[in-house]
Design an enzyme around this catalytic site. Structure first.
Site, PDB file in Angstrom:
ATOM      1  N   LYS A   1       0.817  -1.227   0.000  1.00  0.00           N
ATOM      2  CA  LYS A   1       0.000   0.000   0.000  1.00  0.00           C
ATOM      3  C   LYS A   1       0.845   1.269   0.000  1.00  0.00           C
ATOM      4  O   LYS A   1       0.515   2.263   0.634  1.00  0.00           O
ATOM      5  CB  LYS A   1      -0.986   0.013   1.175  1.00  0.00           C
TER       6      LYS A   1
ATOM      7  N   ARG B   1      -9.031   4.305  -3.324  1.00  0.00           N
ATOM      8  CA  ARG B   1      -9.962   5.091  -2.506  1.00  0.00           C
ATOM      9  C   ARG B   1      -9.798   6.591  -2.736  1.00  0.00           C
ATOM     10  O   ARG B   1     -10.658   7.234  -3.307  1.00  0.00           O
ATOM     11  CB  ARG B   1      -9.752   4.787  -1.020  1.00  0.00           C
TER      12      ARG B   1
ATOM     13  N   HIS C   1       7.117  -7.226  -2.516  1.00  0.00           N
ATOM     14  CA  HIS C   1       6.923  -6.530  -1.238  1.00  0.00           C
ATOM     15  C   HIS C   1       7.958  -6.987  -0.212  1.00  0.00           C
ATOM     16  O   HIS C   1       7.863  -6.637   0.967  1.00  0.00           O
ATOM     17  CB  HIS C   1       5.523  -6.807  -0.685  1.00  0.00           C
TER      18      HIS C   1
END
Length: 304
Positions: free
Chosen positions: A56, A266, A117
């Site tokens: 993220k 978002r 990641h």
């Protein structure tokens, strides 16, 4: 060989699609000990390009920027498949795919764009040996925490975050997939002094995308026209990517990502954490941040 502990107790789980496995104390989504050995033994090629991030932190965004650069701004080429299917994650297997991403990597010709990641100390040795170019993107931890919380809510393959208060505690203690944000960003920051790493910041890209994309072009030794540069800036903007089914993950089944719970994309604006952190949480976070980042030259902006 890294120490591995399967199904380490990190968070309550939803119906399981991924196993949580600790590798050297870092919670990961590695399939098995045997699969981790395959990841460790991955043989990189000198022209492979690695995109590394903490979860993220703008992975999908930077992936789209890099894909457009590699395809000379050809929008249609970048719509050939949705993000997860265009370039592979080194260590993951996604529920909608028949086999782990690494197998796709092994089948494809170089040069490749490979995502990960993993913290720097768990990166396969061949990536360092072959001196691969690596683009690393770091995001301020407060926004990263909030974004990761919402991702856990909507992605069925992630552990159930319960509520923001509980997720906050687990994030702070590094008991989330990806491990400690603090260790991750500091580890890669230190690695940049020894390897070919372009270390970028989410907030800088948001504030001045042209300047940051020009840094990437220089790092990749890639020349493009001003027209193509402007096209890349436009098509990798948050508003455009949010409407693009090849980047917003809406093509995935709702059983994998449920956008009715929370959209994958978002807000994308630094400072959203202020809508979620209490005064007490913010004070506690700042105190912990100062302690864990003491001695580091890394600095982050929590808003722009």
């Amino acid at each position: 060989m890294a120490k591995i502990e399967k199904n380490a107790p990190t968070m309550e789980k939803k119906p399981e699609l991924f196993n949580i496995m600790e590798v050297d104390g870092v919670p990961t989504l590695i399939l098995s000990k045997e699969w981790w050995e395959k990841v460790c033994n991955f043989q990189a090629k000198p022209d492979d390009l690695i995109l590394a991030t903490y979860p993220k932190s703008g992975t999908t965004w930077m992936h789209e920027i890099l894909d457009m650069i590699l395809n000379d701004g050809d929008v249609e080429k970048c719509k050939r498949a949705q993000t997860l299917d265009r370039h592979a994650f080194l260590e993951l297997k996604f529920p909608h795919k028949e086999k782990p991403d690494l197998e796709f990597v092994l089948e494809m010709s170089s040069p490749q764009l490979i995502k990960t990641h993993l913290p720097s100390h768990l990166i396969p040795p061949s990536i360092w040996k072959e001196n691969c170019k690596i683009v690393y993107v770091a995001r301020n931890p407060k926004d990263c925490l909030v974004s990761y919380y919402h991702f856990h809510r909507m992605a069925s393959f992630m552990p159930d975050p319960q509520n923001l208060e509980e997720f906050y505690e687990k994030f702070m203690s590094g008991k989330v997939v990806g491990g400690s944000w603090f260790d991750h960003v500091k580890g890669w920051w230190a690695a940049k002094d020894m390897h070919r790493i372009l270390y970028l910041f989410y907030e800088d890209i948001k504030k001045d995308p042209k300047r940051e994309i020009e840094k990437i072009l220089k790092f990749l030794e890639k020349d493009i026209s001003e027209e193509i540069l402007n096209k890349i800036i436009y098509h990798t903007s948050f508003d455009v990517m949010k409407q693009n089914p090849m980047t917003n993950y809406t093509t995935l089944p709702t059983s994998i990502m449920d956008h009715s719970i929370s959209p994958f994309m978002r807000k994308g604006m630094p400072g959203d954490w202020k809508n979620y952190f209490t005064v007490a949480q913010n004070e506690e976070f700042d105190k912990d941040y100062q302690k864990k980042m003491a001695g580091s030259t890394l600095t982050f902006r929590t808003e722009i």
